[in-house]
Write a protein that holds these residues in place. Structure first.
Motif, PDB file in Angstrom:
ATOM      1  N   VAL A  48      20.766  31.357  58.657  1.00  0.00           N
ATOM      2  CA  VAL A  48      20.838  32.254  59.825  1.00  0.00           C
ATOM      3  C   VAL A  48      22.267  32.740  60.018  1.00  0.00           C
ATOM      4  O   VAL A  48      22.499  33.914  60.318  1.00  0.00           O
ATOM      5  CB  VAL A  48      20.309  31.542  61.089  1.00  0.00           C
ATOM      6  CG1 VAL A  48      20.582  32.365  62.339  1.00  0.00           C
ATOM      7  CG2 VAL A  48      18.824  31.248  60.948  1.00  0.00           C
ATOM      8  N   LEU A  49      23.243  31.862  59.813  1.00  0.00           N
ATOM      9  CA  LEU A  49      24.646  32.246  59.966  1.00  0.00           C
ATOM     10  C   LEU A  49      25.041  33.304  58.940  1.00  0.00           C
ATOM     11  O   LEU A  49      25.726  34.279  59.277  1.00  0.00           O
ATOM     12  CB  LEU A  49      25.545  31.019  59.844  1.00  0.00           C
ATOM     13  CG  LEU A  49      27.031  31.235  60.098  1.00  0.00           C
ATOM     14  CD1 LEU A  49      27.278  31.772  61.502  1.00  0.00           C
ATOM     15  CD2 LEU A  49      27.800  29.941  59.864  1.00  0.00           C
ATOM     16  N   SER A  68      23.530  36.545  59.937  1.00  0.00           N
ATOM     17  CA  SER A  68      24.275  37.057  61.092  1.00  0.00           C
ATOM     18  C   SER A  68      25.593  37.694  60.668  1.00  0.00           C
ATOM     19  O   SER A  68      26.007  38.705  61.235  1.00  0.00           O
ATOM     20  CB  SER A  68      24.553  35.930  62.088  1.00  0.00           C
ATOM     21  OG  SER A  68      23.350  35.430  62.592  1.00  0.00           O
ATOM     22  N   LEU A 107      24.775  41.032  59.309  1.00  0.00           N
ATOM     23  CA  LEU A 107      24.508  41.956  60.425  1.00  0.00           C
ATOM     24  C   LEU A 107      25.790  42.370  61.140  1.00  0.00           C
ATOM     25  O   LEU A 107      25.858  43.466  61.691  1.00  0.00           O
ATOM     26  CB  LEU A 107      23.519  41.323  61.413  1.00  0.00           C
ATOM     27  CG  LEU A 107      22.075  41.244  60.930  1.00  0.00           C
ATOM     28  CD1 LEU A 107      21.231  40.442  61.915  1.00  0.00           C
ATOM     29  CD2 LEU A 107      21.504  42.633  60.726  1.00  0.00           C
ATOM     30  N   GLU A 108      26.813  41.524  61.110  1.00  0.00           N
ATOM     31  CA  GLU A 108      28.091  41.916  61.700  1.00  0.00           C
ATOM     32  C   GLU A 108      28.660  43.119  60.957  1.00  0.00           C
ATOM     33  O   GLU A 108      29.151  44.070  61.577  1.00  0.00           O
ATOM     34  CB  GLU A 108      29.092  40.764  61.683  1.00  0.00           C
ATOM     35  CG  GLU A 108      30.396  41.149  62.365  1.00  0.00           C
ATOM     36  CD  GLU A 108      31.543  40.216  62.112  1.00  0.00           C
ATOM     37  OE1 GLU A 108      32.590  40.433  62.732  1.00  0.00           O
ATOM     38  OE2 GLU A 108      31.418  39.292  61.288  1.00  0.00           O
ATOM     39  N   GLY A 150      21.113  41.112  66.930  1.00  0.00           N
ATOM     40  CA  GLY A 150      20.692  40.160  65.908  1.00  0.00           C
ATOM     41  C   GLY A 150      21.829  39.294  65.421  1.00  0.00           C
ATOM     42  O   GLY A 150      21.674  38.082  65.217  1.00  0.00           O
ATOM     43  N   SER A 151      22.993  39.900  65.248  1.00  0.00           N
ATOM     44  CA  SER A 151      24.159  39.169  64.781  1.00  0.00           C
ATOM     45  C   SER A 151      24.607  38.118  65.790  1.00  0.00           C
ATOM     46  O   SER A 151      24.841  36.949  65.439  1.00  0.00           O
ATOM     47  CB  SER A 151      25.301  40.153  64.502  1.00  0.00           C
ATOM     48  OG  SER A 151      26.449  39.484  64.050  1.00  0.00           O
ATOM     49  N   GLY A 156      21.912  35.357  66.140  1.00  0.00           N
ATOM     50  CA  GLY A 156      21.946  34.447  65.001  1.00  0.00           C
ATOM     51  C   GLY A 156      23.140  33.511  65.047  1.00  0.00           C
ATOM     52  O   GLY A 156      23.033  32.328  64.722  1.00  0.00           O
ATOM     53  N   LEU A 157      24.288  34.049  65.441  1.00  0.00           N
ATOM     54  CA  LEU A 157      25.475  33.207  65.582  1.00  0.00           C
ATOM     55  C   LEU A 157      25.230  32.123  66.631  1.00  0.00           C
ATOM     56  O   LEU A 157      25.540  30.950  66.408  1.00  0.00           O
ATOM     57  CB  LEU A 157      26.694  34.052  65.955  1.00  0.00           C
ATOM     58  CG  LEU A 157      27.997  33.305  66.229  1.00  0.00           C
ATOM     59  CD1 LEU A 157      28.460  32.521  65.006  1.00  0.00           C
ATOM     60  CD2 LEU A 157      29.075  34.283  66.699  1.00  0.00           C
ATOM     61  N   TYR A 205      22.384  30.880  67.567  1.00  0.00           N
ATOM     62  CA  TYR A 205      21.406  29.927  67.027  1.00  0.00           C
ATOM     63  C   TYR A 205      22.086  28.936  66.078  1.00  0.00           C
ATOM     64  O   TYR A 205      21.875  27.727  66.162  1.00  0.00           O
ATOM     65  CB  TYR A 205      20.289  30.676  66.298  1.00  0.00           C
ATOM     66  CG  TYR A 205      19.290  29.767  65.632  1.00  0.00           C
ATOM     67  CD1 TYR A 205      18.222  29.243  66.335  1.00  0.00           C
ATOM     68  CD2 TYR A 205      19.448  29.419  64.286  1.00  0.00           C
ATOM     69  CE1 TYR A 205      17.311  28.392  65.724  1.00  0.00           C
ATOM     70  CE2 TYR A 205      18.546  28.570  63.670  1.00  0.00           C
ATOM     71  CZ  TYR A 205      17.482  28.060  64.388  1.00  0.00           C
ATOM     72  OH  TYR A 205      16.592  27.211  63.777  1.00  0.00           O
ATOM     73  N   SER A 260      31.468  27.941  62.373  1.00  0.00           N
ATOM     74  CA  SER A 260      30.492  29.028  62.547  1.00  0.00           C
ATOM     75  C   SER A 260      31.188  30.373  62.700  1.00  0.00           C
ATOM     76  O   SER A 260      30.841  31.343  62.023  1.00  0.00           O
ATOM     77  CB  SER A 260      29.624  28.774  63.782  1.00  0.00           C
ATOM     78  OG  SER A 260      28.902  27.592  63.659  1.00  0.00           O
ATOM     79  N   TRP A 283      31.139  33.473  60.034  1.00  0.00           N
ATOM     80  CA  TRP A 283      30.539  34.724  60.539  1.00  0.00           C
ATOM     81  C   TRP A 283      31.511  35.886  60.395  1.00  0.00           C
ATOM     82  O   TRP A 283      31.165  36.936  59.854  1.00  0.00           O
ATOM     83  CB  TRP A 283      30.135  34.497  61.991  1.00  0.00           C
ATOM     84  CG  TRP A 283      29.499  35.630  62.700  1.00  0.00           C
ATOM     85  CD1 TRP A 283      28.212  36.082  62.562  1.00  0.00           C
ATOM     86  CD2 TRP A 283      30.082  36.447  63.713  1.00  0.00           C
ATOM     87  NE1 TRP A 283      27.980  37.121  63.432  1.00  0.00           N
ATOM     88  CE2 TRP A 283      29.121  37.367  64.151  1.00  0.00           C
ATOM     89  CE3 TRP A 283      31.345  36.479  64.300  1.00  0.00           C
ATOM     90  CZ2 TRP A 283      29.374  38.320  65.133  1.00  0.00           C
ATOM     91  CZ3 TRP A 283      31.602  37.413  65.284  1.00  0.00           C
ATOM     92  CH2 TRP A 283      30.616  38.323  65.682  1.00  0.00           C
TER      93      TRP A 283
END
Length: 104
Positions: free
Chosen positions: A5-6, A9, A12-13, A41-42, A45-46, A48, A58, A62
């Motif tokens: 997920v990271l 994310s 997505l960034e 979303g980014s 996700g971060l 999460y 994290s 990211w």
């Protein structure tokens, strides 16, 4: 699961950064919508991933993924020049991200 997920994310960034550039100050609708969706979303996700991973790791991962992909995209599209030193420094960021993953 948190690492996957990271990484997504981080990707997505880079997407929201590119969409922000293309939105021309939010005057173009499609890139503006892509920006909003990718941003949500980014960040989601971060958040999460940070339930299981430490804040510093994290955030560094990211940002590192997003920064490398944003610069790579800019170089591929011709918006930014390519140089050996830039590629070397981007590789150093990737190495730092991999190192943080290896330590966790």
């Amino acid at each position: 699961m948190s690492w996957a997920v990271l990484v997504i994310s981080g990707v997505l960034e880079a997407v929201w950064a590119a969409a922000l550039d293309r939105s021309e100050g939010f005057s173009r609708p499609l890139p503006s919508v892509v920006f909003g969706i990718a941003l949500a979303g980014s960040m989601g996700g971060l958040a999460y991933a940070m339930r299981e991973l430490p804040l510093g790791t994290s955030y560094a991962v990211w940002v590192g993924i997003g920064a490398v992909l944003a610069v790579a995209y800019a170089m591929i599209t011709g918006a930014e020049s390519v140089s050996v030193l830039k590629v070397l420094f981007l590789a150093m960021i990737v190495g730092g991200v991999v190192g943080l993953k290896a330590l966790h």
